[in-house]
Design an enzyme around this catalytic site. Sequence first.
Site, mmCIF file in Angstrom:
data_model
loop_
_atom_site.group_PDB
_atom_site.id
_atom_site.type_symbol
_atom_site.label_atom_id
_atom_site.label_comp_id
_atom_site.label_asym_id
_atom_site.label_seq_id
_atom_site.Cartn_x
_atom_site.Cartn_y
_atom_site.Cartn_z
ATOM 1 N N GLU A 116 -13.224 -0.265 -64.515
ATOM 2 C CA GLU A 116 -13.096 1.144 -65.188
ATOM 3 C C GLU A 116 -14.840 1.810 -65.925
ATOM 4 O O GLU A 116 -15.640 2.656 -65.569
ATOM 5 C CB GLU A 116 -13.209 0.637 -66.712
ATOM 6 C CG GLU A 116 -11.059 0.190 -66.522
ATOM 7 C CD GLU A 116 -10.470 1.813 -66.885
ATOM 8 O OE1 GLU A 116 -11.511 3.152 -66.905
ATOM 9 O OE2 GLU A 116 -9.436 2.521 -66.976
ATOM 10 N N ASP A 243 -3.723 3.801 -56.473
ATOM 11 C CA ASP A 243 -3.872 6.147 -56.220
ATOM 12 C C ASP A 243 -5.403 5.334 -55.680
ATOM 13 O O ASP A 243 -4.968 6.648 -55.011
ATOM 14 C CB ASP A 243 -4.082 6.279 -57.319
ATOM 15 C CG ASP A 243 -3.980 5.899 -58.749
ATOM 16 O OD1 ASP A 243 -4.715 4.888 -58.691
ATOM 17 O OD2 ASP A 243 -4.517 6.424 -59.947
ATOM 18 N N GLU A 340 4.756 10.240 -68.973
ATOM 19 C CA GLU A 340 3.441 9.137 -68.086
ATOM 20 C C GLU A 340 3.779 8.506 -66.871
ATOM 21 O O GLU A 340 3.531 8.712 -66.204
ATOM 22 C CB GLU A 340 3.175 8.368 -69.446
ATOM 23 C CG GLU A 340 2.041 6.783 -68.660
ATOM 24 C CD GLU A 340 0.693 7.674 -68.260
ATOM 25 O OE1 GLU A 340 -0.037 5.883 -67.488
ATOM 26 O OE2 GLU A 340 0.150 8.294 -68.532
ATOM 27 N N GLU A 359 -4.894 14.465 -63.513
ATOM 28 C CA GLU A 359 -4.265 14.606 -62.261
ATOM 29 C C GLU A 359 -3.893 15.865 -61.804
ATOM 30 O O GLU A 359 -3.797 16.581 -60.744
ATOM 31 C CB GLU A 359 -3.951 13.662 -61.888
ATOM 32 C CG GLU A 359 -4.536 12.080 -61.994
ATOM 33 C CD GLU A 359 -5.013 11.519 -63.286
ATOM 34 O OE1 GLU A 359 -5.695 10.873 -63.211
ATOM 35 O OE2 GLU A 359 -4.235 11.762 -64.173
#
Length: 452
Positions: A116, A243, A340, A359
Amino acid sequence: MKWLLLFYFSFTAHVVLSQGKPAKFTEEMKEGMRLTIRKAAQQAWKGYSQYALGKDDLKPLSHSYRNWYNHSILMTPVDAFDTFILLGLPKEATEAKQLIFDSLSFDKIGEVQLFEVTIRILGGLISAFELDGDPKFLKLATDLADKLLPAFNSNTGMPYRFVNLQNGKVRDAINNPAEIGSLLLEFGQLSIHTGDKKYYKKAKSAIMAVYKRRSKIGLVGQHINIQTGKWENTHSHIGGAIDSYYEYLYKGWKLFGDEDFKKAFDLHNAAIKKYLLHQTDNGTFLQQVNMYSGRILSTEYGALAAFYAGLCAYAGDHELAKKIQQANYFMWTHFGIEPESFDFITNKILSPEYILRPENIESCFYLHRLTDMYEYLWMAKTMTEDILEKCKTDIAFTSLKNVINFEKADQMESFFFAETLKYAYLCFDNKVGDLNKIVFNTEAHPFNIKIK
């Protein structure tokens, strides 16, 4: 009433795709959307500045703030700066820059999550340096990267999930491909600017260590022990925890011209197309399978997985990208805003929250830029207006606890600035964000492509 709403959203899900060629999206309409998104960014920043100035995130319902760690690392200002530049908001950009230079320091920060902090803070500082030119951004980026490097000290070269910036202590050897691989662009770009190859070498070694441990059918799992190299979870999919590993292989090749990354991506992408695709009447989704056998384990799909349509388009497969984006758009409009996660066979929601994720709009951006088709602007318009209407508070915008009743949560993640608003804006402004000149990291921070 509920069934009427579901009918309406299900119907509108197919309007753009079922009426043949969609209506032209005029320049006046584009300008209207750009103005709307700029105003939303200004409103969100004003709320942050009033109630969370100098902190990491705004909590829009309680008019308070949240810090990720023991001291603020200015998550929102760093993530927002390049968005303000690209949207043409000089006042907000100046305010964010001043906050960063006045307050950002890593001298008192203890343990952080490597992934992160890399994609948000390191990536944000590097893109800020490239857009603004002030060497203070690069100095901060280099200081941070040096403090993060101890995370890579493992038997395999894959990093631990957490590292203490003060003493280099590390923890959590059970990591995942996304958090291991999604360091390449940031550390690699820092090597270009500093001339020190150690950053690129560490990050390349990490992502290729994952690739080396792929299954015979070309897939990776969800969790791996970075000390032993053993897979701890063998579920393979395109969603969270995996991903951006695939994303960074392709983008690593685009940014650095390293053929190792292109070879790895092509092999993985072929396996994804062979084992994960699942065609339905609502479009092509991607299922979850066993990484060794390809056996179907789940038909769960969600907001994070929506990125793959954009990656497919970016990698040149526009036809598959179109089919996946049809599924993505169904996921959004069937519920009014995407959850989600949900089961794409039963349409049952599995995780009902929406946390301002980008996204789906990101895939609209790539598809429109690469095909010039209007339908993706109409999709982006629908999604953007849904967010700005249903997630609006009196001071900014916030996440939703439940997309069925649109109950609000008290959270505005920094990626709302870095990604959601940015990609929404870039859908309607082809003059900004040239894909021949820049590569976006997974937090949508733009990095300049250097001449190879």
